[in-house]
Design a protein around this motif. Structure first.
Motif, PDB file in Angstrom:
ATOM      1  N   GLY A  36      47.052   6.619 -19.128  1.00  0.00           N
ATOM      2  CA  GLY A  36      48.065   5.712 -18.604  1.00  0.00           C
ATOM      3  C   GLY A  36      47.511   4.359 -18.212  1.00  0.00           C
ATOM      4  O   GLY A  36      48.225   3.517 -17.709  1.00  0.00           O
ATOM      5  N   ASP A  37      46.217   4.141 -18.428  1.00  0.00           N
ATOM      6  CA  ASP A  37      45.612   2.858 -18.064  1.00  0.00           C
ATOM      7  C   ASP A  37      44.648   2.387 -19.138  1.00  0.00           C
ATOM      8  O   ASP A  37      43.461   2.628 -19.049  1.00  0.00           O
ATOM      9  CB  ASP A  37      44.861   2.986 -16.732  1.00  0.00           C
ATOM     10  CG  ASP A  37      45.827   3.096 -15.568  1.00  0.00           C
ATOM     11  OD1 ASP A  37      46.762   2.278 -15.510  1.00  0.00           O
ATOM     12  OD2 ASP A  37      45.651   3.982 -14.731  1.00  0.00           O
ATOM     13  N   PRO A  38      45.152   1.734 -20.160  1.00  0.00           N
ATOM     14  CA  PRO A  38      44.335   1.271 -21.287  1.00  0.00           C
ATOM     15  C   PRO A  38      43.244   0.297 -20.843  1.00  0.00           C
ATOM     16  O   PRO A  38      42.257   0.110 -21.535  1.00  0.00           O
ATOM     17  CB  PRO A  38      45.348   0.572 -22.209  1.00  0.00           C
ATOM     18  CG  PRO A  38      46.579   0.354 -21.403  1.00  0.00           C
ATOM     19  CD  PRO A  38      46.553   1.348 -20.286  1.00  0.00           C
ATOM     20  N   ARG A  39      43.419  -0.325 -19.701  1.00  0.00           N
ATOM     21  CA  ARG A  39      42.430  -1.301 -19.244  1.00  0.00           C
ATOM     22  C   ARG A  39      41.237  -0.634 -18.614  1.00  0.00           C
ATOM     23  O   ARG A  39      40.227  -1.252 -18.326  1.00  0.00           O
ATOM     24  CB  ARG A  39      43.086  -2.231 -18.248  1.00  0.00           C
ATOM     25  CG  ARG A  39      44.217  -2.957 -18.922  1.00  0.00           C
ATOM     26  CD  ARG A  39      45.160  -3.551 -17.907  1.00  0.00           C
ATOM     27  NE  ARG A  39      45.445  -2.614 -16.876  1.00  0.00           N
ATOM     28  CZ  ARG A  39      46.657  -2.505 -16.328  1.00  0.00           C
ATOM     29  NH1 ARG A  39      47.644  -3.206 -16.787  1.00  0.00           N
ATOM     30  NH2 ARG A  39      46.846  -1.692 -15.346  1.00  0.00           N
ATOM     31  N   LYS A  40      41.333   0.659 -18.389  1.00  0.00           N
ATOM     32  CA  LYS A  40      40.231   1.372 -17.748  1.00  0.00           C
ATOM     33  C   LYS A  40      39.271   1.940 -18.769  1.00  0.00           C
ATOM     34  O   LYS A  40      38.522   2.862 -18.477  1.00  0.00           O
ATOM     35  CB  LYS A  40      40.788   2.501 -16.886  1.00  0.00           C
ATOM     36  CG  LYS A  40      41.239   2.027 -15.534  1.00  0.00           C
ATOM     37  CD  LYS A  40      41.538   3.221 -14.653  1.00  0.00           C
ATOM     38  CE  LYS A  40      41.227   2.877 -13.207  1.00  0.00           C
ATOM     39  NZ  LYS A  40      41.319   4.068 -12.367  1.00  0.00           N
ATOM     40  N   ALA A  41      39.292   1.402 -19.966  1.00  0.00           N
ATOM     41  CA  ALA A  41      38.425   1.909 -21.031  1.00  0.00           C
ATOM     42  C   ALA A  41      36.977   1.931 -20.563  1.00  0.00           C
ATOM     43  O   ALA A  41      36.214   2.840 -20.853  1.00  0.00           O
ATOM     44  CB  ALA A  41      38.576   1.040 -22.269  1.00  0.00           C
ATOM     45  N   ARG A  42      36.590   0.899 -19.858  1.00  0.00           N
ATOM     46  CA  ARG A  42      35.214   0.819 -19.370  1.00  0.00           C
ATOM     47  C   ARG A  42      34.923   1.920 -18.369  1.00  0.00           C
ATOM     48  O   ARG A  42      33.854   2.500 -18.329  1.00  0.00           O
ATOM     49  CB  ARG A  42      34.993  -0.530 -18.697  1.00  0.00           C
ATOM     50  CG  ARG A  42      33.885  -1.259 -19.358  1.00  0.00           C
ATOM     51  CD  ARG A  42      33.741  -2.634 -18.775  1.00  0.00           C
ATOM     52  NE  ARG A  42      32.859  -3.380 -19.635  1.00  0.00           N
ATOM     53  CZ  ARG A  42      32.515  -4.620 -19.419  1.00  0.00           C
ATOM     54  NH1 ARG A  42      33.022  -5.260 -18.419  1.00  0.00           N
ATOM     55  NH2 ARG A  42      31.708  -5.207 -20.204  1.00  0.00           N
ATOM     56  N   GLN A  43      35.871   2.184 -17.555  1.00  0.00           N
ATOM     57  CA  GLN A  43      35.693   3.215 -16.535  1.00  0.00           C
ATOM     58  C   GLN A  43      35.516   4.571 -17.164  1.00  0.00           C
ATOM     59  O   GLN A  43      34.849   5.439 -16.633  1.00  0.00           O
ATOM     60  CB  GLN A  43      36.910   3.227 -15.607  1.00  0.00           C
ATOM     61  CG  GLN A  43      36.698   2.379 -14.379  1.00  0.00           C
ATOM     62  CD  GLN A  43      35.991   1.095 -14.686  1.00  0.00           C
ATOM     63  OE1 GLN A  43      36.240   0.472 -15.698  1.00  0.00           O
ATOM     64  NE2 GLN A  43      35.100   0.695 -13.842  1.00  0.00           N
ATOM     65  N   VAL A  44      36.148   4.747 -18.328  1.00  0.00           N
ATOM     66  CA  VAL A  44      36.001   6.013 -19.045  1.00  0.00           C
ATOM     67  C   VAL A  44      34.540   6.224 -19.409  1.00  0.00           C
ATOM     68  O   VAL A  44      33.962   7.270 -19.157  1.00  0.00           O
ATOM     69  CB  VAL A  44      36.863   6.023 -20.317  1.00  0.00           C
ATOM     70  CG1 VAL A  44      36.596   7.268 -21.141  1.00  0.00           C
ATOM     71  CG2 VAL A  44      38.342   5.947 -19.943  1.00  0.00           C
TER      72      VAL A  44
END
Length: 128
Positions: A36-44
């Motif tokens: 639900g948060d495409p901007r958290k790719a880095r966090q992944v």
DNA sequence: GCCTTGACGGCAA
DNA sequence: GTTGCCGCCAAGG
């Protein structure tokens, strides 16, 4: 249950990666998007960095971190699994065929929640 | 509390 | 097709 908001973000990532069958891969951005948060790719990727390889975040099954690659189909950093060849060898052992460029064909091996099955024509012994 | 780094992604030159 | 830059969020120094 899948959308357990109470669950921590890293845990959600692990749970999603754990669903990826052998011979299949997934991208960081896709995971973030599914959460639900495409901007958290880095966090992944960061959450994966916290996972040694066999995640001991609850006694669950080992986490196949090597199945997580970037959106370009390229493998992760060189200093992660001990080198590019290592991660590649792991994927090849699962039946993933690499392109001449050394990248993975996301059009074939990219795993999606809908395509739980339908293994790519290759010889990936589905066993997970 | 501020600055830097980072298993990323997308767009522009 | 390749290279570069910005954006985004979180942790560490």
């Amino acid at each position: 249950m899948s959308s357990n908001q109470s669950t921590s973000f890293p845990v959600r990532v692990y749970d999603l990666v754990r669903r990826v069958p052998r011979g299949r891969v997934i991208t960081y951005g896709l995971i973030a998007r599914l959460l639900g948060d495409p901007r958290k790719a880095r966090q992944v990727g960061w959450a994966m960095a916290a996972a040694p390889d066999s995640v001991a975040h609850g006694g669950g099954p080992p986490l196949a971190a090597h199945r997580v690659i970037n959106a370009r189909g390229e493998l992760s950093a060189a200093a992660v699994f001990g080198g590019y060849a290592v991660q590649r060898a792991r994927l090849e052992a699962e039946g993933v065929m690499f392109l001449a460029d050394g990248r993975v064909d996301l059009d074939v091996y990219l795993w999606l929640p809908d395509n739980e099955e339908a293994p790519p024509g290759g010889g990936a012994p589905a066993s997970n």
